[in-house]
Design an enzyme around this catalytic site. Structure first.
Site, mmCIF file in Angstrom:
data_model
loop_
_atom_site.group_PDB
_atom_site.id
_atom_site.type_symbol
_atom_site.label_atom_id
_atom_site.label_comp_id
_atom_site.label_asym_id
_atom_site.label_seq_id
_atom_site.Cartn_x
_atom_site.Cartn_y
_atom_site.Cartn_z
ATOM 1 N N ASP A 20 6.844 3.833 -1.098
ATOM 2 C CA ASP A 20 7.718 2.940 -1.428
ATOM 3 C C ASP A 20 7.353 2.703 -3.370
ATOM 4 O OD1 ASP A 20 8.721 1.857 1.133
ATOM 5 O OD2 ASP A 20 6.244 0.786 0.717
ATOM 6 N N ARG A 100 -4.768 -6.305 -2.338
ATOM 7 C CA ARG A 100 -4.290 -6.455 -2.847
ATOM 8 C C ARG A 100 -4.654 -7.762 -4.084
ATOM 9 N NH1 ARG A 100 -2.538 -2.283 -1.131
ATOM 10 N NH2 ARG A 100 -0.967 -1.999 0.086
ATOM 11 N N ASP A 129 2.199 -8.365 2.050
ATOM 12 C CA ASP A 129 1.254 -8.059 0.140
ATOM 13 C C ASP A 129 2.631 -8.285 -0.431
ATOM 14 O OD1 ASP A 129 -0.314 -6.217 1.892
ATOM 15 O OD2 ASP A 129 0.598 -4.378 1.797
ATOM 16 N N SER A 178 4.332 4.196 8.850
ATOM 17 C CA SER A 178 3.822 3.782 7.090
ATOM 18 C C SER A 178 2.435 3.366 7.439
ATOM 19 C CB SER A 178 4.818 2.218 6.838
ATOM 20 O OG SER A 178 4.103 1.747 6.065
#
Ligand code: ARG
Length: 401
Positions: A20, A100, A129, A178
Site C-alpha cells: 500500500d 497508529r 486505520d 494483508s
C-alpha cells in the site's frame, strides 16, 4: 468522488515499505505531483529498516526517516493496554490500533521539521486505520490529509498491477494476505481468509507453531508490579525483551492464535486472524491477578471501564480526553496489582494455574470448607433473605396472577 490531483508541494507519508504505502509514494509523485518524505516508525515489526530505507530511495523519495519507537510503544501504549485488560470484542488485543496514534504522532513531528504542505497515509476507506490516522493527525495539524488508496478507490488487484508496472517489489506473502505486525501482535487479513468458514492455512502463521507441538506442557511465571509485567521465569527483563521472550515461548507452544468476526468502526464485519502470544498471556495473567487483589466492586466497575478503553482505542479516539481520564482511574486501580501469576501452556491452550500477591484479598481461613473457618455461616441466612427480598416479592405476586 473528490480527487485532488496536482496538489504540488511536499507530503510526508507514513511508510511501512509494504504494498500500500509503496504504491502511495508513486501516486503522490505522479498523480499529485508532489515531493515525498517517508517516515518508517519501528514498533517492533521486525522488518529490516535498512532495506526499507533503500526501498524508499529507489522509489525516489526526497528524504526518508526511520524512527525507533519500540520503547515508547511498549511504555506508553502496550503497558496501558495491559492495565486495561484490553481485548476488543473480548478477543483482539489492539496491536494495530495501538500503533497508529504513535506512528501518526511521529509523522506530525517530521511534518513540522520538513515544513511539508500535506500529510499522507496508505489506508483504505474500508478499515479502521484511516480513522486512527486521520484523527491523530488532526489533533496536531490542519494540513490536508491525502490517502490515495481511499481517495481513488483502489483495490488490491489494481495496486498489485500498478506495483508491477512501476517495478515495486512485493513480498510473496503480501500476494496472499494483508499483514500488519508489531511487537504486540500480527494481524492477517484477506485472501483465503475472506471465507469465514475456511480454517486459516498454516502458512498464515509465523509466530505460532501449529504443527508438531511439544509433547510436554510449558510454564510461564510472570511478575507484575503495579499492573506492569517486570519479570518472567525469574528473570527481570526490560519491557521489550520481556514481550519478545513471551511471544517466542508461548508461540512455540501454539498459544496466541485468534480467529474471530470483528465489527469495524465503519460497520463492516470482517474475519480477522491474529497471532498474539505475548498479549494473550499477559492480559490473561494480569486480569487474573486483578481479580485476586481487587474487591468485587472494583472488579465489576473496572470491567466496564476496560471495555470503554478498548473501544476508544479501537475506534481511533486515542487523543480524546476521555482516554486520558480513564487512564488516570486505571493507574490508580493498579496500586495493588503486584504479584506473580503462573500460566500453563500445552498444545495451543493456555490457562492460569497459580497466582499470589502480598495484596491478595483471598483468605483461605475465610473460604475453606475444612475445619476452623473464621467465617460464621449463621450470618449468611439474614443476608440471603435481604438480598433476595425484592425478587421473592415479585415472584410471589406473579404466582398470584
Ligand atoms: N482489524 C484490526 C484493526 O482494525 C487489524 C487491522 C490490520 N491491518 C492491516 N492493514 N492488515 O486494528
Amino acid at each position: 468522488m473528490s480527487v485532488s490531483y496536482f496538489m504540488t508541494g511536499k507530503a510526508v507519508l507514513a511508510f511501512s515499505g509494504g504494498l500500500d504505502t509503496s504504491v502511495v509514494v508513486k501516486y503522490l509523485q505522479e498523480k499529485y505531483d508532489m515531493d515525498v518524505v517517508t517516515v518508517t516508525v519501528d514498533v517492533g515489526q521486525g522488518d529490516n529498516q535498512k532495506q526499507i530505507a533503500t526501498k524508499a530511495k529507489k522509489l525516489g523519495v526526497k528524504k526518508h526517516y526511520n524512527i525507533d519507537a519500540k520503547k515508547e510503544f511498549v511504555d506508553n501504549f502496550i503497558f496501558p493496554s495491559i492495565k486495561a485488560n484490553s481485548l476488543y470484542q473480548k478477543k483482539y488485543c489492539l496491536a494495530t490500533a495501538l500503533s497508529r496514534p504513535l506512528i501518526a504522532k511521529k509523522v506530525l513531528d517530521i511534518a513540522k521539521r520538513e515544513k511539508v504542505t500535506a500529510l499522507a497515509h496508505g489506508c483504505s476507506g474500508k478499515g479502521n486505520d484511516q480513522i486512527r490516522f486521520d484523527i491523530t493527525l488532526r489533533s496536531g495539524s490542519n494540513l490536508p490529509i491525502i490517502a490515495p488508496i481511499r481517495d481513488l478507490n483502489l483495490d488490491r488487484k489494481t495496486e498489485l498491477k500498478f506495483a508491477k508496472k512501476h517495478g515495486i517489489e512485493i513480498d510473496a506473502i503480501a500476494k496472499k494476505f494483508s499483514i500488519d505486525q508489531n511487537l504486540w501482535g500480527r494481524a492477517i487479513e484477506g485472501g483465503v481468509l475472506e471465507d469465514p468458514f475456511k480454517e486459516p492455512p498454516s502458512n498464515a502463521f509465523i509466530w505460532t507453531k501449529t504443527k508438531n507441538l511439544p509433547a510436554n506442557p510449558s510454564y510461564l511465571e510472570i511478575v507484575f508490579e503495579k499492573g506492569i509485567p517486570v519479570a518472567v521465569d525469574r528473570k527481570r527483563l526490560n519491557p521489550i525483551s520481556l514481550i519478545e521472550y513471551i511471544n517466542k515461548k508461548a508461540g512455540a507452544s501454539g498459544v496466541g492464535i485468534v480467529d474471530h468476526i470483528e465489527d469495524r468502526v465503519i460497520g463492516i464485519k470482517s474475519r480477522e486472524v491474529y497471532e498474539t502470544p505475548a498479549a494473550a498471556c499477559l492480559i490473561e495473567a494480569h486480569a487474573d491477578l486483578e481479580k485476586m487483589v481487587h474487591t468485587k466492586h472494583e472488579n465489576k466497575f473496572k470491567s466496564y471501564i476496560d471495555d470503554e478503553w478498548s473501544w476508544l482505542v479501537y475506534s481511533g479516539l486515542w487523543e480524546d480526553p476521555l482516554r486520558a481520564d480513564i487512564d488516570s482511574f486505571i493507574d490508580q486501580a493498579q496500586k495493588c496489582v503486584t504479584g506473580t501469576v503462573k500460566l500453563k501452556m500445552y498444545k495451543g491452550s493456555m490457562r492460569v494455574v497459580g497466582r499470589k500477591s502480598k495484596y491478595s484479598l483471598y483468605s483461605k481461613k475465610v473460604s475453606t470448607y475444612g475445619k476452623g473457618s473464621s467465617f460464621d455461616q449463621k450470618l449468611a441466612k439474614g443476608f440471603v433473605e435481604l438480598w433476595g427480598m425484592q425478587s421473592t416479592e415479585a415472584n410471589k405476586l406473579q404466582r398470584k396472577r
